[in-house]
Design an enzyme around this catalytic site. Sequence first.
Site, PDB file in Angstrom:
ATOM      1  N   HIS A   1      -8.411  67.582  39.715  1.00 23.00           N
ATOM      2  CA  HIS A   1      -8.652  68.254  40.810  1.00 23.00           C
ATOM      3  C   HIS A   1      -7.677  67.396  42.236  1.00 23.00           C
ATOM      4  O   HIS A   1      -8.860  67.492  43.813  1.00 23.00           O
ATOM      5  CB  HIS A   1     -10.223  68.313  41.413  1.00 23.00           C
ATOM      6  CG  HIS A   1     -10.315  69.499  40.684  1.00 23.00           C
ATOM      7  ND1 HIS A   1     -10.299  70.052  39.266  1.00 23.00           N
ATOM      8  CD2 HIS A   1     -11.776  70.733  41.179  1.00 23.00           C
ATOM      9  CE1 HIS A   1     -10.638  71.002  39.040  1.00 23.00           C
ATOM     10  NE2 HIS A   1     -11.293  71.294  40.368  1.00 23.00           N
TER      11      HIS A   1
ATOM     12  N   GLU B   1      -6.295  82.853  40.006  1.00 17.86           N
ATOM     13  CA  GLU B   1      -4.813  82.587  41.244  1.00 17.86           C
ATOM     14  C   GLU B   1      -4.000  83.590  41.267  1.00 17.86           C
ATOM     15  O   GLU B   1      -3.200  84.071  41.748  1.00 17.86           O
ATOM     16  CB  GLU B   1      -4.975  81.429  40.641  1.00 17.86           C
ATOM     17  CG  GLU B   1      -6.515  80.487  41.411  1.00 17.86           C
ATOM     18  CD  GLU B   1      -7.334  79.927  40.643  1.00 17.86           C
ATOM     19  OE1 GLU B   1      -7.190  80.443  39.212  1.00 17.86           O
ATOM     20  OE2 GLU B   1      -8.105  79.945  41.230  1.00 17.86           O
TER      21      GLU B   1
END
Lengths: 320, 323
Positions: B129, B60
Site C-alpha cells: 500500500h 478496479e
Amino acid sequence: MDNANLLDFYYQMVLIRRLEERGAELYQAGKIGGFMHLYIGQEAVSTGLIGARQPQDRVITAYRDHGVAINCGIPANEVIAELMGKATGISQGRGGSMHMADRTRNFWGGHAIVGAHLPIAAGLALGDKYAGRDGVTICMFGEGATNIGFFHEAVNLAKVWNLPVLWVCENNRYGMGTTVERASAVSEIQQKAEGYGMVHERVDGMNVLAVYDASKKAIEAVRNGSGPRMLEIMTYRFRGHSMGDPERYRKQAEVKKWEEQDPLGVLHNHLIENQVTSIEVLEEIEERANLAIQKAVEFAEASPEPGLDTLFNNIYAEEV
Amino acid sequence: MSRLTMREAISQAMWEEMEKDPSVFILGEEVGVWGGSYAVTKGFYDHFGGERVRDTPIAETAIIGAAIGSAMTGLRPIAELMTINFAFAAMDQIVNQAAKLHYMFGGQFVLPLVIRAVGGGGRQLGATHSQTPDAVFAHFPGLKVVSPGTPADAKGLLKTAIRSNDPILFIENATMYQVRGEVPDGDYLVPIGISCIQRPGKDVTIVTYSKGLEISLKAAEELAKDGIEAEIVDLRTLRPLDMGPVIESFKKTNRAVIVEEGWKSFGVGAEIASRIYEQAFDYVDAPVVRVAQKEVPLPYNRALEQSALPQPSDVVAAVREVL
C-alpha cells in the site's frame, strides 16, 4: 420478419463467408499480417443478433470481428483494406484484423484482449443510462472469456447498476484449443448468469432465425429497463482458432458433423422449403456477394499504404 | 486567492467542474456515502446525488472499464482508485485500453477520462500500500501522467485534466493532503505538460515533482544557510515531459540532482538524467545524481520505512556531492 429481411440475412452471411475465404487466401499469400481469426461457421450469430438491433444500440465484440463489422454495415472494402493495413481501412491501418470499429455505425470495436471489452461495454451502457437514452449495448464474447475476471467484474457491475447491456456469449466450444469442459467450472455458460441474477437463454446459433428471435426479445426487454440479460448462443467455428492453428485438439469427424448444420445451409433450406424464394434468387444473391468481395479486394489492393509521416497521428486527441 | 490544503484544492477543482458541466461525474470505491476514503469527495454525494457520485463494488477493472466506456460515449468520468497500488488490478484497462483506444481505431474514439489515484509511502501501510509506481505509467504513449506538488497546481491541473479529451492519470500523494498553499479562486487552469520553476537559484538544479518538491524545498532551505542557492524545477507532468525549464536551468547551473519518491532503477530520475546528457552534454560539470527510494519493498516498521524513503538530508548530501 418479412421476406426481404430474410434474403438480406442470406446475403450478409454469404458475404461474410466469402470475405473470410478470400481473407484466408490473402493471408496465405502474405498480404495480410498479424493474427487473423475467421468467423466461418458462426455467421448466423452476429447476423441474427445485429439484425435484431435498433440504430441506437451499440455493438462491441472480441477479436473475431470481421463478420460483426459487416453486419454493422461497414463496407467490405474497408474491412479488407484494414486487413491489408491500408490507409482506407476502417481503422486507417492502425488496428488490423482484431481491431475494427466504426462509431458512426455504432460498432465500438473488435477487442483483442480476452474479456477486456466487457467492462468497457458496461461503461458504454452507463453512458446511455446516464444521458437518459434508450440504447442497448450488445456485448459479444466467446465462452472462453467467461473464465477471466473481467467477465465477473463487468456483469456484476452491470447488474448492480441495472445497466442496459445484453451479454452475448458465443459458445463455439473451444477457447483456442481447450474445450469448454476443460476450462470452465460449468459447461453451460448460461449457468454463470444465474450467479448474477440475470435472465438467460440458450440459443441455437446455427439457425439465424432462432438467433434473431431470441435477440429481438432480449434486446427489447433490456431496453424496457428489466436489467442486463445473457444469451448463450451455441455455435461452432469450422476453421482453426486463428490462421496458425494446427487443430490437434479436435477430430475432423467432429468438424464434419457440425458442418452438416452449416448456418448458410440451414437458412438456404428454410428459404426454399418454406417457398420464400427460389434457387435462382439465392444464386443471384451469392453472385452479388462474390462480386462485392472481388471488388473489395481490388479496392484494397489499389489503396495506398498509410504515409510514414502519419505514424504519430492520433496518439492523443489533443496536441501535446 | 485562498489558503487551502491540497485536499481542499482537489476537492474544489472537482466541485467547480461538476457544477459547470453535467457530463462530469465521479465513480470509485467509497466516493459517495462514505465521502471518500481520504475525504476528498466529502459532501459531494449529498450535493450531486448518487447518479453523479457513484459508489462502486471493490472491482478496479470494472471501475476503470466503466469510466473508459462512458467516456467513449461523451461523458467526463473521474474514476477514483483508492490507492495507486490498486491500479495494478486494473492494469489492462489503463494501459491496454485507455492508452490505446484512440490510436488503435484511427482516432475514432475519444476518451475524456481522469483517473485519480493516490500513492506514496511513509504511513506504515506495508509494502503493498506504499508504492510510488509513477514511472511505470509514464512509460506508455497514449496516457498522460500528471502529479502536482502544490495545492494551486493540484487545482489548476485537475481542472484542466477534467476538461481534456485524453485519458489522464492524476497521481496524488497521501502524505501531502494537509499541505497548505495559496490557491487562486474560481476558474484557475494550469496547462498539462508544462514544467515550472518553484524556487529560483543559481548554484544547482534540483529536478523533482509531487512529494519530491516538499523534500527539495526543505533541502533548499538548509543549503541556503550555507549560501547555496538551489533552483527547483517541478515537472508536474511526467508524460508528456517538458524538459524546457530543466535544460534552461541546467545550462545556468551545470549541475543537477533529481529527487523522486519512487525507486531509482528505471525511474523518473533515470529518464531525466539521460535527457540532460542527451540535450546538454557540453554543460555538464558534474555527474547528475539521483535521490530516490531505496530498492526494497517498504517495511511496516516506522524507522525502517523512513530509512528507505528519500529525506531532505539525502538531497542536501547529493547537492554537496555535485558542487
